[in-house]
Design a protein around this motif. Structure first.
Motif, PDB file in Angstrom:
ATOM      1  N   UNK A   1       0.984  -1.087   0.379  1.00  0.00           N
ATOM      2  CA  UNK A   1      -0.015  -0.163  -0.262  1.00  0.00           C
ATOM      3  C   UNK A   1       1.163   1.052   0.583  1.00  0.00           C
ATOM      4  N   UNK A   2       0.601   2.329  -0.415  1.00  0.00           N
ATOM      5  CA  UNK A   2       1.188   3.488  -0.848  1.00  0.00           C
ATOM      6  C   UNK A   2       0.942   5.083   0.245  1.00  0.00           C
ATOM      7  N   UNK A   3       1.620   5.673   0.904  1.00  0.00           N
ATOM      8  CA  UNK A   3       1.983   6.260   1.332  1.00  0.00           C
ATOM      9  C   UNK A   3       0.533   7.926   0.885  1.00  0.00           C
ATOM     10  N   UNK A   4      -0.021   8.083   1.191  1.00  0.00           N
ATOM     11  CA  UNK A   4      -1.501   8.853   0.428  1.00  0.00           C
ATOM     12  C   UNK A   4      -1.827  10.088   1.110  1.00  0.00           C
ATOM     13  N   UNK A   5      -1.857  11.399   0.980  1.00  0.00           N
ATOM     14  CA  UNK A   5      -2.530  12.482   1.498  1.00  0.00           C
ATOM     15  C   UNK A   5      -4.088  12.170   1.331  1.00  0.00           C
ATOM     16  N   UNK A   6      -5.548  11.959   2.174  1.00  0.00           N
ATOM     17  CA  UNK A   6      -6.309  11.399   1.543  1.00  0.00           C
ATOM     18  C   UNK A   6      -7.672  13.645   2.716  1.00  0.00           C
ATOM     19  N   UNK A   7      -7.754  13.921   1.884  1.00  0.00           N
ATOM     20  CA  UNK A   7      -8.433  15.374   2.557  1.00  0.00           C
ATOM     21  C   UNK A   7      -9.400  15.074   4.034  1.00  0.00           C
ATOM     22  N   UNK A   8      -8.954  16.531   4.763  1.00  0.00           N
ATOM     23  CA  UNK A   8      -9.309  16.298   5.665  1.00  0.00           C
ATOM     24  C   UNK A   8      -8.982  14.902   7.049  1.00  0.00           C
ATOM     25  N   UNK A   9      -8.156  14.179   6.507  1.00  0.00           N
ATOM     26  CA  UNK A   9      -7.444  13.061   7.374  1.00  0.00           C
ATOM     27  C   UNK A   9      -6.095  12.975   7.401  1.00  0.00           C
TER      28      UNK A   9
ATOM     29  N   UNK B   1      -1.398  10.130  -9.541  1.00  0.00           N
ATOM     30  CA  UNK B   1      -2.006  10.975  -9.097  1.00  0.00           C
ATOM     31  C   UNK B   1      -1.156  11.578  -8.113  1.00  0.00           C
ATOM     32  N   UNK B   2      -1.712  12.979  -7.869  1.00  0.00           N
ATOM     33  CA  UNK B   2      -0.889  14.052  -7.270  1.00  0.00           C
ATOM     34  C   UNK B   2      -0.740  13.039  -5.758  1.00  0.00           C
ATOM     35  N   UNK B   3      -2.134  12.888  -4.828  1.00  0.00           N
ATOM     36  CA  UNK B   3      -1.978  12.400  -3.638  1.00  0.00           C
ATOM     37  C   UNK B   3      -1.207  12.150  -3.071  1.00  0.00           C
ATOM     38  N   UNK B   4      -0.459  11.236  -4.267  1.00  0.00           N
ATOM     39  CA  UNK B   4       0.073   9.868  -4.091  1.00  0.00           C
ATOM     40  C   UNK B   4       1.992   9.660  -3.909  1.00  0.00           C
ATOM     41  N   UNK B   5       1.867  11.300  -4.206  1.00  0.00           N
ATOM     42  CA  UNK B   5       2.876  11.772  -4.870  1.00  0.00           C
ATOM     43  C   UNK B   5       3.964  13.067  -3.927  1.00  0.00           C
ATOM     44  N   UNK B   6       5.638  11.889  -3.604  1.00  0.00           N
ATOM     45  CA  UNK B   6       5.735  13.035  -2.687  1.00  0.00           C
ATOM     46  C   UNK B   6       7.359  13.431  -3.313  1.00  0.00           C
ATOM     47  N   UNK B   7       8.142  14.400  -2.799  1.00  0.00           N
ATOM     48  CA  UNK B   7       8.924  14.517  -3.086  1.00  0.00           C
ATOM     49  C   UNK B   7      10.672  15.319  -2.281  1.00  0.00           C
ATOM     50  N   UNK B   8      11.641  14.494  -1.562  1.00  0.00           N
ATOM     51  CA  UNK B   8      12.488  14.621  -0.695  1.00  0.00           C
ATOM     52  C   UNK B   8      12.589  15.929  -0.550  1.00  0.00           C
TER      53      UNK B   8
ATOM     54  N   UNK C   1       7.312  16.539   0.839  1.00  0.00           N
ATOM     55  CA  UNK C   1       6.463  17.298   0.235  1.00  0.00           C
ATOM     56  C   UNK C   1       5.714  17.049  -0.208  1.00  0.00           C
ATOM     57  N   UNK C   2       4.351  17.001   0.012  1.00  0.00           N
ATOM     58  CA  UNK C   2       3.694  15.746  -0.862  1.00  0.00           C
ATOM     59  C   UNK C   2       2.653  16.765  -2.203  1.00  0.00           C
ATOM     60  N   UNK C   3       2.612  16.279  -3.177  1.00  0.00           N
ATOM     61  CA  UNK C   3       2.378  17.056  -4.660  1.00  0.00           C
ATOM     62  C   UNK C   3       1.140  17.269  -5.088  1.00  0.00           C
ATOM     63  N   UNK C   4      -0.090  16.835  -3.994  1.00  0.00           N
ATOM     64  CA  UNK C   4      -1.613  17.048  -4.000  1.00  0.00           C
ATOM     65  C   UNK C   4      -1.163  19.051  -3.304  1.00  0.00           C
ATOM     66  N   UNK C   5      -1.368  18.626  -1.462  1.00  0.00           N
ATOM     67  CA  UNK C   5      -1.158  19.517  -1.111  1.00  0.00           C
ATOM     68  C   UNK C   5      -0.175  20.749  -1.152  1.00  0.00           C
TER      69      UNK C   5
END
Length: 524
Positions: free
Chosen positions: A38-46, A57-64, A71-75
């Protein structure tokens, strides 16, 4: 589980710094747990958590970044560690000067995986193994090399299979030119990623209504605009069956909850043709420029399974569908059996239609004919039904449109599941009590006719208003229905009737009392 405890954490961090990845600016990556895929994801309001559907998709993409923030690409917010009270992680506006947002990402000694370490707390990002978020949540724990504390850093959507009986992997049908969705894109299906001891297979056709080109409220442009997931193939690489209502019924691994299918390998077919899996119509102006290739899709899936999996070595294969998928099960049941038996004549093939075409066609309001509407839809789709039925009725395919009459042509063992008052499959109705009394009585009479002529066909009609039993745990395991032809007072649960049908034992016919709702309907 790997357990290689290490000490002297600060020394370890210093000597591991040369192995840090990402340090080339905003290079977006997936962060995936090898424990469960499973992948680390930024979920809205969670809080950040894990998801099974890995996508670019942006919510599952990260940059060090070079300053250590993740940093999360979505937010465009950054991962922050709170190791003071609850060892939580969260997303906050990026502040490179805040040490709580600074991380080391370093390779674990002797492994290809990475450890993600909070610079402030010297704690590592970890998959939760306890509590309500078990397996899907993330938090911070003391450092050690263990499965739930390791991560893979991936450049793009992973193409490897996850070995998990709860996970289904997307399979493309791009090798089959006719197998396309309404929008012309190659269709897909999903197959269980970990198939080890299973010797039986359940293929499930998803439902989701239909559309008829240029027909009033059911236009395909409206459907494909408002609900595009019915008209185009899903992009999710994986599906987690635990997210489905069917996990409480046919997908459940517990033999008490799911006696019939707990040990079956799983295949799931997304419904993306809007034609109840029957169409052969190419896109043209009359079809609103949509393809209706449902027949081609199911044929391609059957062929692909035979060619590229071990399905021909299975002892038993069951085709099942709900709603539009039930329509498709009825019209494609013998097709699957014929294709499998051509490769392996001894396979036991069976079919289950859940909320399909058994319908009281003679009960309708004045000036409205549901059968005529169905005929128009099949004509618009260039629909192809059961082959033997259409061969026997070359000039007029009317007897092939509904299981009411088509049952006489189906050779493969079939079970029909219906609500006496289906809440979705109903046209030309009104709200008068007398209308629904006639509706229920005619449906029950049709069912009894089927059983009388073909006692090998199973039947279940519950006097409760619902649609699709396999998505309803109450219908599945709480409605006691009278056994047709059984002794006085004999009843049966749906899950047990299905078990009987699949295993060729016990009663397979149950019709509820049509005079009043089943006493357990109030649970629905």
């Amino acid at each position: 589980m790997i357990m290689l405890s290490l000490s002297l954490l600060k020394v370890f961090l210093v000597i591991s710094l040369p192995n840090i990845v990402f340090g080339d600016g905003l290079n977006w990556k997936h962060i995936v747990s090898p424990l469960n895929g499973m992948a680390l994801e930024n979920k809205p309001r969670e809080p950040p958590s894990l998801t099974a559907n890995i996508q670019n998709i942006p919510s599952q993409l990260w940059a060090f970044e070079d300053d250590g923030v993740l940093r999360n690409k979505d937010s465009l917010h950054c991962l922050e560690a709170d190791g003071f009270m609850f060892s939580e992680v969260r997303l906050k506006p990026c502040d490179a000067t805040d040490i709580r947002q600074q991380w080391y990402i370093t390779k674990a000694d002797g492994l290809d995986n990475f450890i993600i370490v909070s610079k402030e707390w010297n704690l590592v990002l970890t998959v939760k193994e306890k509590g309500m978020e078990e397996g899907t949540g993330v938090w911070l724990e003391e450092y050690e090399i263990a499965d739930h504390k390791l991560w893979n850093i991936l450049d793009q959507e992973p193409e490897t299979k996850v070995a998990d009986k709860n996970m289904l992997l997307r399979v493309s049908l791009e090798a089959y030119p006719g197998a396309v969705a309404n929008d012309g894109k190659s269709a897909v299906y999903y197959v269980q990623t970990d198939i080890t001891h299973e010797s039986k297979v359940l293929i499930y056709l998803e439902g989701g209504g239909l559309c008829v080109p240029s027909e009033g409220q059911q236009t395909c442009e409206k459907r494909c605009t408002n609900t595009p997931y019915y008209c185009t193939p899903p992009e999710d690489l994986f599906k987690d069956i635990r997210d489905s209502k069917k996990y409480h019924t046919i997908w459940n691994p517990d033999p008490i909850i799911n006696p019939a299918f707990h040990d079956f390998a799983k295949v799931e077919v997304p419904y993306i043709s809007s034609d109840v899996y029957s169409g052969t119509q190419d896109a043209n102006p009359q079809s609103e420029n949509y393809c209706f290739h449902g027949k081609y899709i199911v044929s391609a899936i059957f062929e692909d399974l035979i060619t590229n999996t071990n399905i021909t070595k299975a002892k038993q294969v069951v085709l099942m569908g709900g709603s539009a998928g039930a329509f498709g099960t009825e019209s494609n049941c013998d097709l699957l059996a014929d294709m499998l038996h051509a490769a392996s004549p001894t396979i036991d093939v069976r079919c289950i239609s859940d909320s399909g075409t058994m319908y009281p066609w003679n009960v309708h309001t004045d000036g409205c004919d549901p059968y005529a509407l169905m005929k128009n839809a099949n004509k618009a789709w260039a629909a192809v039904g059961d082959a033997s039925c259409e061969l026997d009725n070359p000039e007029d395919h009317d007897p092939c449109l509904s299981i009411n009459t088509a049952f006489r042509y189906i050779d493969t063992p079939m079970l029909i599941l219906m609500s006496a008052e289906d809440t979705t499959i109903r046209r030309c109705t009104n709200n008068e009590a007398s209308f629904w009394t006639r509706w229920r009585e005619e449906l029950a009479a049709i069912g009894r006719l089927v059983v009388e002529e073909r006692p090998d066909i199973g039947l279940y009609i519950a006097n409760c208003p619902y649609h699709v039993a396999t998505g309803n745990s109450v219908v599945w395991s709480q409605l006691q229905i009278s056994v047709e032809g059984g002794h006085e007072g004999e009843t049966i649960l749906l899950k047990d009737l299905i078990y009987n049908f699949v295993n060729d034992i016990g009663p397979i016919h149950a019709i509820d009392n049509m005079d009043s709702y089943n006493q357990n309907c109030y649970h629905l």
